[in-house]
Every structure is written in structure tokens, then in C-alpha cells.
Design an enzyme around this catalytic site. Structure first.
Site, short mmCIF file in Angstrom:
data_model
loop_
_atom_site.label_atom_id
_atom_site.label_comp_id
_atom_site.label_asym_id
_atom_site.label_seq_id
_atom_site.Cartn_x
_atom_site.Cartn_y
_atom_site.Cartn_z
N ASP A 32 1.95 -10.91 1.41
CA ASP A 32 1.62 -10.88 2.84
C ASP A 32 2.23 -12.09 3.52
OD1 ASP A 32 0.23 -8.57 2.77
OD2 ASP A 32 -1.75 -9.49 2.59
N ASP A 87 -1.79 4.83 4.64
CA ASP A 87 -3.13 4.44 4.18
C ASP A 87 -4.04 5.65 4.37
OD1 ASP A 87 -2.16 1.81 3.94
OD2 ASP A 87 -2.66 1.37 6.04
#
Lengths: 195, 251
Positions: B11, B130
Site C-alpha cells: 500500500d 472486491d
């Protein structure tokens, strides 16, 4: 050494330049016929679609330039396929330097297309790659392949065996991306630069 | 034989890695290039950099990061996170990115996938999706799982493939962060629905979970973040384990 990387409408040529940089080689990224002809060595990289790319090369006169080269030339990925006679990708007539056909993978048992990821090299006898690279992994991304033939320097198995490295005279080529294949890829680029 | 891929995910915020990076041997654990190089050294097959910055400067910092990574690493990498326009993507391509991933923006405007694939090639376009399991059905979620939709997962991945996505990165939100294994049943269904490679994400906690995702889950690649960042599982040790169990991996 004066190394030219042929600039055309292809994606991700930058990676090839970065890889050469890491090897300490400054390359001339150019689409200029004279500069390509004058280079000691030429790299013909490629990510893209065969038909559009061939049309672009013809418009710029680069098809004739590439055919006329007598110094060592390294085709990469689409660059390898375009050295052949013909590609099934949008029924494209290619450069005709290596007398082979480029075909679409037609999986028999659920294999994914594109062939994407790390796969191994099986070296042909007297391969220009040298003998150290047998069973080494290199990185592939492609949906079309060059059939095995007399110019195969290494083959790889996916759906069926195909040519992952070829050589004919001064034309060398890899179906995989040496610039993305870690240390093995760097060794292959080094071998080409040392020819 | 084509190897199954192991992919650490990093990230990124404002050009730095964030969230739970815990390495003793690194000079600067926040430097994405240094961390990426270390993973590459340990045998990572690919890297995914997910940008969570939400500023106007994003395009510039992300392209600069892609340039840094491409200049220093010799394995493929994907950049994703809030990408919504051709302009964003073109800057990343020219900076040296191998692939980009799109998620919510592609759900909101599916033609984006077609435009990206048409301009840069399918091999450049990863569809990240997702999803959550609700009453026996899997539904697509947006904005990192904050917004529900009525789109069925399998319909969406099929449509995305038809539009030109070259790879599917599927995260099960029910499994993400729980470390009890990947969502193998739905992963296998995704893998059988599309003919492009599938990257499994969400749920890795033990080495066995990777074995399961590559066999029962039919995944082509397994992605994880914290187990690698906190060195709970080493990539070299994971690959040795998989190889011993007969899973083809690059060692």
C-alpha cells in the site's frame, strides 16, 4: 558500442531501456532509419497488436530497414513474432525474415490465454543462449506463439511446445521479456550485447 | 511448466509504503523501491502497488513512483488505486508500469476497460474486483468495500473479460484480513467463468492456504500483504513448501 532500440507505436519500451541502463548500456531510442542502420546492434522490442504495428512499420519504411540489417538484431515478444512470415493475429503478413508462422494458442484442457507468467526454457543443442539457462524461468505475456522449427534456440511448453527463443543468421529473438525476467533475463540481454 | 505466482502487495500513500511494514534489515521500510527490491530478491514473482492517496497531485506522484520502480526492479509490477482515466494510465505506461489495475471506476463506467485495452493492450489491464457473499450470492462492492452494488460477481468478471481485461484480481471482503484462507469455492468459479488468469487476494494466513488456493481455488496467482510484511511467512520458504507439495513455482 552503439545500440539502437527501434521506437515505434509499441507499449512499454521504457522497460527495455531501464534494463539496459542497469547493465550499464546507454541505448539510442530511435525510429530514424539511418541511425538504426548505423548502429552496431539493434533491439526490436514490442508489446502490441501485429497488424497495426506492421502497418506503422511499413508507413515509416522501417520494414525495409529491419530486413536490410546485417548487424545483430534482438526481437522481443511481438518483435519476435513480426520477424516471422505470417501471424494469425488479424491475418497479418509480417517481415518474412524467419520462415515460420505465428499461431493463436488454442487450449485443449482449460489453459488460460494469454500465457502469462514465469515458465521454463528447454535449450536446443548449441543454443546461442549458452548452456546455463536450461530449465530457468523467464517471464511471458502472449496469446500468439511461434511454432518450433529449425531456427528454435529454446522451446517452452504451454498448451504445446513453442519457440521461446529463435535465431536465424544475425536475427535473435525471445518470445518472453528478458527485461522483466530478473537475473536470468539480464544474463540473456548480456549474452546478446556480448555477441 | 507455467509457475503459480506469489505476489506481495504494497500500500502506497504519497509515494511511501504504509500500513504494517515490519522489516529489520531495511534502511527505510517506507521506501517502496527498497521494499520491492527485497521482495524481488526473496523470489516474489510480481509486485502490486496499491495507491491510497486521495489528492490532486496523485497522477504526478504515482507516475514518478512507477518510474522509480521500473528503473530499479527487473520483475513485472502492477500499479492500481483510484485510476479512472486514460490520461492517468498513459502517464503510468510511459513511466514504465507493466500493468495497471482498475476497480470502482470500471464498474461505474465499463467502457473504461475497453478504452484501456484498445489503447494499451489487454495485457496491460488488470480488473480488480472486491466482492461479498450475501444470502448465497456474491456481489460487487465499490470504493474499497464501502459501497454495495447489485452487480453479481460472475456477471461482472465475464463482462470485464469481454471488454478486454487481461487478468482478474479478485478480493473476497469476507476473507480479507481474517487469515483463515482464501475464498476457494468462488475463486474456482471465477477461474472457470473467465479464460484470463485470476489472482486470488484476501485470506492468506498460512502456507497451506496458498496450496489450497492453487489447487481447490484454481487460482493462477496468490496475493498477500501483511503476512509478508510482518515476515510471518517468507517467500522463499513458501515456494519451497509449494514445490514439495507438487505445485509448480519459480525457485
Amino acid at each position: 558500442m552503439n545500440l539502437a532500440v527501434i521506437q515505434y507505436n509499441a507499449g512499454n519500451i521504457r522497460s527495455v531501456l531501464f534494463a539496459l541502463d542497469r547493465l550499464g548500456v546507454k541505448a539510442d531510442l530511435t525510429g530514424d532509419p539511418d541511425r538504426i542502420r548505423r548502429a552496431d546492434k539493434v533491439i526490436f522490442p514490442g508489446v502490441g497488436e501485429a497488424n497495426t504495428t506492421m502497418r506503422f512499420l511499413r508507413e515509416k519504411g522501417l520494414d525495409e530497414v529491419i530486413r536490410s540489417l546485417r548487424q545483430p538484431v534482438l526481437g522481443i515478444c511481438l518483435g519476435m513474432q513480426l520477424l516471422c512470415d505470417h501471424s494469425e493475429e488479424n491475418d497479418t503478413e509480417c517481415l518474412g525474415i524467419i520462415p515460420q508462422h505465428v499461431r493463436l494458442f488454442r487450449p485443449q484442457s482449460g489453459e488460460k490465454v494469454p500465457h502469462m507468467g514465469w515458465n521454463t526454457l528447454e535449450l536446443s543443442p548449441d543454443s546461442w543462449l549458452g548452456s546455463d539457462l536450461q530449465d530457468q524461468f523467464v517471464y511471458f505475456v502472449h496469446s500468439y506463439y511461434v511454432e518450433p522449427g529449425p531456427y528454435t534456440a529454446a522451446s517452452t511448453h504451454y498448451v504445446q511446445p513453442f519457440s521461446s527463443v529463435v535465431r536465424k543468421d544475425n536475427f535473435y529473438a525471445t518470445q518472453f521479456h528478458p527485461e522483466k525476467s530478473g537475473k536470468v533475463g539480464e544474463a540473456i540481454l548480456r549474452t546478446f550485447l556480448d555477441i | 511448466m507455467l509457475a503459480k505466482r506469489i505476489i506481495p502487495c504494497l500500500d502506497i500513500k504519497e509515494g511511501r509504503t504504509v500500513k504494517g511494514i515490519n522489516f529489520v534489515d531495511l534502511r527505510d521500510a517506507g521506501d517502496p523501491v527498497e521494499l520491492g527490491a527485497m521482495y524481488s530478491e526473496q523470489g516474489a514473482d510480481e509486485l502490486v502497488f496499491l495507491d491510497i492517496t486521495a489528492t490532486h497531485e496523485k497522477r504526478k506522484t504515482l507516475a514518478a513512483l512507477a518510474h522509480e520502480i521500473a528503473a530499479n526492479l527487473s520483475i513485472p509490477f502492477t500499479i492500481g488505486g483510484g485510476i479512472s482515466s486514460l490520461g492517468d494510465v498513459e502517464a503510468l505506461l510511459h513511466a514504465g508500469a507493466d500493468k495497471i489495475s482498475v476497480n470502482s471506476a470500471a464498474v461505474r463506467r465499463p467502457a473504461l476497460i475497453e478504452e484501456l485495452a484498445g489503447n494499451f493492450g489487454s495485457q496491460f489491464v488488470v480488473l480488480a474486483v472486491d466482492a461479498k457473499h450475501i444470502n448465497g450470492e456474491w456481489f460487487v462492492y465499490l470504493n474499497g468495500g464501502r459501497i454495495a452494488t447489485e452487480i453479481r460477481l460472475l456477471d461482472w468478471v465475464k463482462e470485464a473479460e469481454n471488454l478486454g481485461a487481461g487478468e482478474i484480481l479478485f478480493t473476497s471482503m469476507d476473507h480479507d484480513g481474517v487469515k483463515t484462507g482464501f475464498a476457494n469455492d468462488i475463486l474456482a468459479a471465477v477461474s472457470e467463468t473467465v479464460s484470463v488468469p485470476v489472482i486470488a487476494s484476501g485470506g492468506a494466513g498460512k502456507m497451506e492456504h496458498f496450496y489450497e488456493v492453487f489447487t481447490r481455488g484454481k487460482a493462477d496467482a496468490g496475493l498477500a500483504a501483511s503476512i509478508f510484511h510482518f515476515q510471518e511467512i517468507g517467500i522463499a520458504e513458501l515456494k519451497k513448501y509449494l514445490s514439495d507439495k507438487g505445485v509448480p513455482v519459480r525457485i
